[in-house]
Design an enzyme around this catalytic site. Structure first.
Site, PDB file in Angstrom:
ATOM      1  N   GLY A 222       0.810  -1.207   0.000  1.00 26.93           N
ATOM      2  CA  GLY A 222       0.000   0.000   0.000  1.00 26.93           C
ATOM      3  C   GLY A 222       0.846   1.260   0.000  1.00 26.93           C
ATOM      4  CB  SER A 223       0.131   4.588   1.400  1.00 26.84           C
ATOM      5  OG  SER A 223      -1.073   4.755   0.678  1.00 26.84           O
TER       6      SER A 223
END
Length: 510
Positions: A222-223
């Protein structure tokens, strides 16, 4: 001699020669590997007849041997206070098998390692039973405790996750926690039936307590992968930390009708925003756009500079390589073969989705390299090898994996962005009074539907290091399952931030 007798004689001669060749092969060529094979019952029984060396964290043993009154003479013991906490690293010693450090350092622990030759010779001359050597780990007991208890208290009995902490300047692994865990004492029993039943029960557990998630579980990062994307963008020379970067409410990459959004974060809505704002609020539109600007080849090169698509840990077996896609398979109906990532697919990799996958160890390495002014060190768990009398035989020397994973200038710019993300953005749960902390949250969607729309809950990540300008510790937290938490509570900052903070404070002794 008639023909039938001659044929039988020649056949018997060939059988005899084959038998001699096999005996020679087994006794001389393969004897070494058979002696080292943990499945060799004679070797296993012989190793139990002498005191196995200790596995230590600091001055405290986390695995030791005690005399017992049975055929094996010594029982492997893991002190109950830390047995589950350290089990994913120490592994276990079972009759005929070992895992973890018990396996990788078996020669030292049994005393058969060439480094212990002089010690064995002295013991022989004294008429004393040879003892195994000790293995001192790099783990920081306080950091390991903070990591394990943080996972346990945050996730509850049904949760799953992992934490890795690294000393950026050396590569020492200061914490490696995997949850849930197991009690290795149950597997070390000298009762084969009890040990076998304990293993079968653990192996059948759907939560996989025997799995060291720190090195064997790959998930969408993810981020947190936006650190890699930002590094590639700055290294390309197209962007710098003080620049305005593309943003927007949504972004439609070239070649697709699919739009990437920002989960309602209004700070990301303007067409152009400060790079710091994009990092602070984890703007998907920005980092998808940056990945497209950089292109798949440079994105892959940057990921691999940090260690993706490779393995690096030598002290434990079983590490899986974290993945940045090297190509895409083309269906046979379209001609077969492979192709480069499209720009639409590259945009997804820029926010840690598509087929990008990472272990907690790998994200800790990315974070540690940025903290170490761009130099990536090989992670290691064995700090020292000692004799049974605690004389040091070998101390591990830090090894550089990539001196320029990013330039020192790029690392400095990334550090500034990550400090502002803790001070003013989504990573604020990791803030420590009086210390500049750099950090980044990550929440990775799994499946096509959002959790709020009835889909599976996301994975939550958090990475950080401190102090920002002279880092002593870099941390990666991965939350795989948090079933006791509501859908909206599963976020990297909310769940992972406090755990990372506790680990950093333990190392910094705050």
């Amino acid at each position: 001699m008639n023909k039938p007798i001659r044929a039988v004689s020649i056949f018997c001669m060939f059988l005899f020669l084959a038998l001699m060749a096999n005996v020679t092969y087994v006794q001389f060529v393969k004897s070494g590997s058979y002696n080292k094979d943990p499945r060799n019952a004679r070797v296993a029984e012989a190793s139990y007849s002498r005191e196995r060396g200790q596995i230590m964290v600091g001055d405290e043993p986390v695995a030791t041997s005690k005399p017992v009154d049975d055929r094996y003479k010594y029982l492997r013991v893991y002190p109950p206070a830390g047995a589950r906490m350290f089990a994913p690293v120490t592994g276990y010693l079972q009759l005929g098998s070992q895992t973890g450090i018990e396996r990788s350092q078996n020669a030292v622990l049994t005393g058969s390692d060439p480094q212990l030759f002089v010690t064995r010779l002295v013991d022989l001359l004294k008429g004393e039973t040879a003892q195994g050597g000790n293995v001192v780990l790099t783990l920081d007991a306080a950091a390991q405790k903070a990591a394990f208890e943080g996972l346990r208290d945050t996730l509850g009995p049904e949760g799953e996750g992992s934490v890795v902490a690294i000393e950026p300047k050396t590569g020492k692994v200061l914490a490696m926690a995997s949850y849930p865990s197991y009690d290795p004492n149950e597997l070390a029993s000298h009762d084969p039936a009890a040990a076998s039943q304990a293993y079968k029960s653990l192996d059948a557990d759907e939560q996989e307590p025997l799995l060291n998630r720190a090195i064997r579980t790959r998930l969408f990062p993810g981020s947190t992968f936006k650190l890699v994307t930002a590094a590639a963008a700055i290294e390309s020379g197209k962007y710098h930390a003080g620049d305005q970067v593309p943003a927007g409410t949504t972004y439609q990459p070239p070649g697709t009708s699919h739009e990437i959004g920002n989960d309602g974060r209004g700070q990301c809505s303007p067409a152009k925003i400060e790079f710091a704002t994009a990092m602070e609020w984890s703007c998907n539109t920005t980092f998808a756009h940056l990945a497209v600007d950089v292109g798949p080849e440079k994105m892959r090169a940057q990921a691999e500079a940090f260690g993706f698509n490779n393995t690096s840990l030598l002290d434990l077996q079983g590490q899986v390589a974290s993945v940045y896609p090297t190509s895409v398979d083309v269906p046979d109906s379209e001609g077969g073969g492979t192709r480069e990532l499209s720009l639409a697919e590259t945009a997804q990799t820029g926010i840690g989705q598509n087929t990008v996958q990472s272990t907690p160890l790998q994200m800790a390495m990315v974070t540690a390299a940025i903290a170490n002014q761009g130099t990536l060190m090989r992670p290691y768990l064995v700090d020292k090898v000692q004799t049974a009398g605690f004389n040091v035989l070998r101390t591990t020397e830090p090894e550089t994996l990539n001196e320029h994973a990013v330039s020192a200038q790029t690392a400095g710019e990334l550090t500034d962005l990550l400090v502002s993300t803790v001070a003013d953005g989504t990573a604020s749960p990791a803030a420590i009074d009086g210390v500049d902390v750099a950090g980044k949250t990550g929440t990775a969607q799994r499946g096509d539907s959002l959790c709020s729309a009835g889909g599976k809950p996301p994975y939550a990540w958090f990475v950080s290091f401190a102090p920002a300008q002279d880092a002593q510790v870099a941390v990666a937290v991965m939350i795989e399952e948090a079933p006791d938490r509501a859908c909206g509570e599963i976020a990297g900052g909310q769940l992972g931030g406090p755990i990372a903070k506790a680990v950093m404070e333990a190392v910094l002794k705050k």
